[in-house]
Write a protein that holds these residues in place. Structure first.
Motif, PDB file in Angstrom:
ATOM      1  N   ALA A  63      40.511  58.199  -2.683  1.00 47.82           N
ATOM      2  CA  ALA A  63      39.265  57.515  -2.415  1.00 47.82           C
ATOM      3  C   ALA A  63      38.401  58.410  -1.514  1.00 47.82           C
ATOM      4  O   ALA A  63      37.179  58.810  -1.566  1.00 47.82           O
ATOM      5  CB  ALA A  63      38.962  56.269  -2.145  1.00 47.82           C
ATOM      6  N   GLY A  64      39.118  58.902  -0.386  1.00 53.34           N
ATOM      7  CA  GLY A  64      38.348  59.601   0.642  1.00 53.34           C
ATOM      8  C   GLY A  64      37.913  61.317   0.131  1.00 53.34           C
ATOM      9  O   GLY A  64      36.850  61.643   0.337  1.00 53.34           O
ATOM     10  N   THR A  65      38.913  61.610  -0.608  1.00 52.29           N
ATOM     11  CA  THR A  65      38.896  63.135  -1.103  1.00 52.29           C
ATOM     12  C   THR A  65      37.639  62.961  -2.267  1.00 52.29           C
ATOM     13  O   THR A  65      36.867  63.860  -2.388  1.00 52.29           O
ATOM     14  CB  THR A  65      40.004  63.670  -1.875  1.00 52.29           C
ATOM     15  OG1 THR A  65      40.529  62.532  -2.870  1.00 52.29           O
ATOM     16  CG2 THR A  65      41.190  63.667  -0.395  1.00 52.29           C
ATOM     17  N   ASN A  66      37.667  61.860  -2.926  1.00 52.62           N
ATOM     18  CA  ASN A  66      36.391  61.800  -4.017  1.00 52.62           C
ATOM     19  C   ASN A  66      35.135  61.607  -3.042  1.00 52.62           C
ATOM     20  O   ASN A  66      34.114  61.778  -3.874  1.00 52.62           O
ATOM     21  CB  ASN A  66      36.703  60.534  -4.870  1.00 52.62           C
ATOM     22  CG  ASN A  66      37.731  60.810  -5.967  1.00 52.62           C
ATOM     23  OD1 ASN A  66      37.736  61.556  -6.666  1.00 52.62           O
ATOM     24  ND2 ASN A  66      38.603  59.685  -6.170  1.00 52.62           N
ATOM     25  N   ILE A  67      35.073  61.076  -1.988  1.00 54.35           N
ATOM     26  CA  ILE A  67      34.084  60.640  -1.540  1.00 54.35           C
ATOM     27  C   ILE A  67      33.445  62.113  -0.814  1.00 54.35           C
ATOM     28  O   ILE A  67      32.092  62.359  -1.105  1.00 54.35           O
ATOM     29  CB  ILE A  67      33.958  59.718  -0.115  1.00 54.35           C
ATOM     30  CG1 ILE A  67      34.113  58.526  -0.885  1.00 54.35           C
ATOM     31  CG2 ILE A  67      32.858  59.854   0.739  1.00 54.35           C
ATOM     32  CD1 ILE A  67      34.518  57.269   0.035  1.00 54.35           C
ATOM     33  N   ILE A  68      34.449  62.694  -0.468  1.00 53.37           N
ATOM     34  CA  ILE A  68      34.122  64.203   0.122  1.00 53.37           C
ATOM     35  C   ILE A  68      33.274  65.034  -0.982  1.00 53.37           C
ATOM     36  O   ILE A  68      32.430  65.900  -0.863  1.00 53.37           O
ATOM     37  CB  ILE A  68      35.330  64.999   0.829  1.00 53.37           C
ATOM     38  CG1 ILE A  68      35.601  64.264   2.009  1.00 53.37           C
ATOM     39  CG2 ILE A  68      35.000  66.262   0.976  1.00 53.37           C
ATOM     40  CD1 ILE A  68      36.989  64.660   2.686  1.00 53.37           C
ATOM     41  N   TYR A  69      34.193  64.767  -2.250  1.00 54.49           N
ATOM     42  CA  TYR A  69      33.691  65.786  -3.277  1.00 54.49           C
ATOM     43  C   TYR A  69      32.160  65.533  -3.786  1.00 54.49           C
ATOM     44  O   TYR A  69      31.575  66.316  -4.292  1.00 54.49           O
ATOM     45  CB  TYR A  69      34.746  65.753  -4.349  1.00 54.49           C
ATOM     46  CG  TYR A  69      34.739  66.949  -5.502  1.00 54.49           C
ATOM     47  CD1 TYR A  69      35.149  68.074  -5.197  1.00 54.49           C
ATOM     48  CD2 TYR A  69      33.952  66.513  -6.775  1.00 54.49           C
ATOM     49  CE1 TYR A  69      34.913  69.020  -6.360  1.00 54.49           C
ATOM     50  CE2 TYR A  69      33.626  67.541  -7.435  1.00 54.49           C
ATOM     51  CZ  TYR A  69      34.277  68.682  -7.406  1.00 54.49           C
ATOM     52  OH  TYR A  69      34.254  69.913  -8.511  1.00 54.49           O
ATOM     53  N   ALA A  70      31.853  64.251  -3.633  1.00 54.16           N
ATOM     54  CA  ALA A  70      30.637  63.653  -3.882  1.00 54.16           C
ATOM     55  C   ALA A  70      29.528  64.263  -3.216  1.00 54.16           C
ATOM     56  O   ALA A  70      28.398  64.007  -3.461  1.00 54.16           O
ATOM     57  CB  ALA A  70      30.716  62.194  -4.106  1.00 54.16           C
ATOM     58  N   ILE A  71      29.733  64.555  -1.904  1.00 55.85           N
ATOM     59  CA  ILE A  71      28.692  65.051  -1.137  1.00 55.85           C
ATOM     60  C   ILE A  71      28.101  66.491  -1.683  1.00 55.85           C
ATOM     61  O   ILE A  71      28.794  67.208  -1.648  1.00 55.85           O
ATOM     62  CB  ILE A  71      29.214  65.352   0.304  1.00 55.85           C
ATOM     63  CG1 ILE A  71      29.678  64.035   0.978  1.00 55.85           C
ATOM     64  CG2 ILE A  71      28.245  65.906   1.064  1.00 55.85           C
ATOM     65  CD1 ILE A  71      30.585  64.264   2.314  1.00 55.85           C
ATOM     66  N   TYR A  99      36.468  70.465  -0.444  1.00 52.77           N
ATOM     67  CA  TYR A  99      36.119  70.124  -1.885  1.00 52.77           C
ATOM     68  C   TYR A  99      37.392  70.042  -2.589  1.00 52.77           C
ATOM     69  O   TYR A  99      37.819  69.586  -3.708  1.00 52.77           O
ATOM     70  CB  TYR A  99      35.143  70.862  -2.431  1.00 52.77           C
ATOM     71  CG  TYR A  99      33.897  70.425  -2.186  1.00 52.77           C
ATOM     72  CD1 TYR A  99      33.587  69.368  -1.766  1.00 52.77           C
ATOM     73  CD2 TYR A  99      32.736  71.529  -1.879  1.00 52.77           C
ATOM     74  CE1 TYR A  99      32.178  68.898  -1.410  1.00 52.77           C
ATOM     75  CE2 TYR A  99      31.371  71.225  -1.615  1.00 52.77           C
ATOM     76  CZ  TYR A  99      31.018  69.991  -1.353  1.00 52.77           C
ATOM     77  OH  TYR A  99      29.738  69.490  -1.007  1.00 52.77           O
TER      78      TYR A  99
END
Length: 222
Positions: A63-71, A99
């Protein structure tokens, strides 16, 4: 007059006479990509190992890596700027490395999970410790999935780096921005084709490396 360290400048509306510009920014693009992917792998490997050994950690990490990628990229550059500076390429490289985590961590963990339990049990029965089993049995068998993630992460990084052109960086992205600002379509298209060529070359190179690392896959499976 340009200094000796200044990048070459696109002259005229034509392609001829500007190959040094394409070569210079292509080299910068390769350098950014290699550093970003290398940093991403260094970050992803221990994270994936932790998630493999502690399955409960995997969902929040993913979930954390997905949030980073969404920035958005420009927002990421702005967030990293106060720590890394605004006038150098560090924010771009670090952003690209972050990313890659959404792809690399997932593929590493899924590749390790796909290793048959019977294989790991056999290694344990032969006296392999946890770390030795991971390095000599689990990790090699997960290589095809890891390589697939590395290919995707590399091509994605090559594409995303160009966004840096909006802040005066971004290697080949500089050619995009300059071609638009000065209304030179040839420069813009030269940058686009150079990015495509780099992405295809990198993808084929990583594919070849993957085949060399996994000779057992070349025989095919009935």
């Amino acid at each position: 007059m340009l200094s000796a360290d200044a990048p070459p400048y696109w002259n005229g509306p034509q392609l001829s006479g500007n190959w040094d510009v394409i070569s210079y920014y292509s080299g910068e693009h390769v350098r950014f990509t290699l550093i970003a992917i290398g940093l991403g792998m260094l970050l992803a490997f221990p994270i994936a190992y932790l998630c493999h050994r502690r399955p409960l950690a995997y969902p929040p990490v993913l979930a954390g890596t997905n949030i980073i990628y969404a920035i958005p990229s420009l927002a990421m550059f702005a967030l990293l700027g106060p720590f890394l500076g605004y006038t150098n390429e560090k924010p771009i490289i670090v952003a690209m490395a972050l990313y890659t985590l959404v792809i690399l961590v997932r593929n590493m963990v899924e590749g390790l999970r796909a290793v048959p339990r019977s294989v790991t049990d056999a290694a344990t029965g032969l006296g392999y410790g946890r770390f030795r089993r991971f390095m000599t049995v689990e990790l090699p068998l997960a290589v095809p999935t890891i390589i697939a993630g590395l290919r995707l992460a590399t091509v994605s990084t090559i594409s995303l780096i160009t966004v840096g052109g909006a802040i005066g960086k971004g290697a080949l992205g500089r050619m995009f921005a300059d071609g638009i600002d000065r209304q030179i379509p040839v420069e813009l298209w030269a940058g686009v084709l150079a990015v495509i060529a780099l992405a295809l070359t990198a993808d084929l190179l990583i594919l070849a490396i993957g085949r060399l690392l996994t000779p057992w896959t070349r025989a095919g499976v009935r």
